[in-house]
Scaffold this motif. Structure first.
Motif: not given
Length: 339
Positions: A79, A85, A89, A135-136, A141, A145, A153, A311
């Motif tokens: 990540l 992501s 994941i 999650f896309s 993201m 996080l 990121v 996360f």
């Protein structure tokens, strides 16, 4: 009381001894990615399609056999280096099961029930791919996080931002020359990422020293979380009588829920969980055994603690809810079909 404390301490040590080598393996692999692989080329080769990316990420675990402790530092590194992501994941959820060591161990335990081996791999791959794909939908993201991870990121630029982007040389500010003709703005996050990406060109002795430093730092951070998670898991195993869970194992739904709860509480490593659940094969349904084998490596107490190093709590809740629902649906289908 003393006997309970002794049992809890024994379970705690067994969980810790069992999990620590795989955590170290994951940390070492994470460091190797950082210092010996040109991550910019690796990330550039990953598929951009969310569904395909989640599928590829889920299958990468077959090449890198890490447990549910070792997959966390690798996923975090992916990540922070800009991997999509869904890829990270998918790897995070599938790697503990989709690897040759776990598949071999499951086959050894359930040699007389090969369908459990096949369904475990298929269900784990399907759930990890679906959750990664879901999650896309989160374009950026970073809100999900932890701050330390989010700082590294870089969000995906929108089409308008790409079109409106001004060449660096025409912007005001201070720049550092990364490569000829490629100036980089002296922003702390960008500079750190750029420097990390160029470590593969450093001399071998320096890279080995950096690998050692990185390993010590991540083991200190993730090891503390692992100790806490193992302590909680050991305490619950001693305080909650097994008979309470066993009494729920007769029905097609209650047996699945009971084994999912058991998988989350015992937090046993995926390389040996098939031998543990084998003792329940005579009293529990096939679907419930699969629920233990599929759900446990994805979500358990010590794993949740490690996930919280990547996360925020609400993202872990999303992961838990999606994985639990999909596991319940797939394994319930097995129970109803067999019944």
């Amino acid at each position: 009381m003393n006997q309970q404390l002794n049992n809890a301490f024994t379970i705690f040590l067994s969980l810790l001894v069992e999990a620590m080598p795989f955590l170290l393996l994951g940390v070492l692999f994470s460091g190797l990615l950082l210092l010996f692989v040109d991550e910019r080329q690796l990330i550039a080769r990953l598929p951009k399609n969310p569904l395909l990316g989640a599928l590829i990420g889920s299958m990468v675990g077959f090449l890198f056999p890490v447990c549910e402790c070792g997959n966390v530092p690798v996923a975090r590194r992916l990540l922070m280096q800009g991997a999509p992501s869904p890829v990270a994941i998918g790897f995070l959820l599938a790697a503990p099961t989709i690897n040759p060591i776990v598949i071999w161990a499951t086959w050894t335990a359930f040699r007389d029930q090969p369908e459990i081996v096949v369904l475990r791999v298929m269900f784990s791959l399907a759930i990890a791919t679906i959750v990664g794909w879901v999650f896309s939908a989160q374009t950026d993201m970073r809100p999900l996080l932890q701050p330390a991870v989010a700082a590294g990121v870089k969000p995906k630029p929108t089409k308008a931002e790409r079109e409106a982007e001004t060449p660096n040389l025409l912007q005001s500010g201070t720049f550092w020359i990364d490569q000829p003709g490629k100036p980089v703005r002296m922003d702390a996050t960008v500079l750190q990422a750029t420097l990390a990406a160029t470590t593969a060109t450093k001399p071998l002795p320096e890279r080995l020293r950096l690998l050692l430093d990185n390993t010590v730092q991540e083991m200190r951070e993730l090891g503390a979380v692992l100790v806490l998670g193992s302590a909680i898991a050991a305490s619950i195993q001693v305080l909650v009588p097994r008979e309470v869970i066993l009494s729920l194992g007769g029905g097609p739904i209650t047996s699945i829920l009971a084994m999912m709860i058991l998988a989350g509480l015992v937090s046993i490593c995926s390389t040996v969980d098939s031998f543990f659940v084998l003792s329940f094969a005579s009293t529990f349904t096939t679907g419930s055994l699969l629920a233990f084998l599929v759900f446990g490596p994805m979500i358990d107490l010590k794993g949740i603690g490690l996930m919280l190093s990547i996360f925020k709590a609400r993202a872990v809740i999303y992961l838990f809810a999606l994985a639990a629902q999909l596991t319940l649906l797939l394994t319930l289908f097995v129970n109803l079909h067999l019944i």
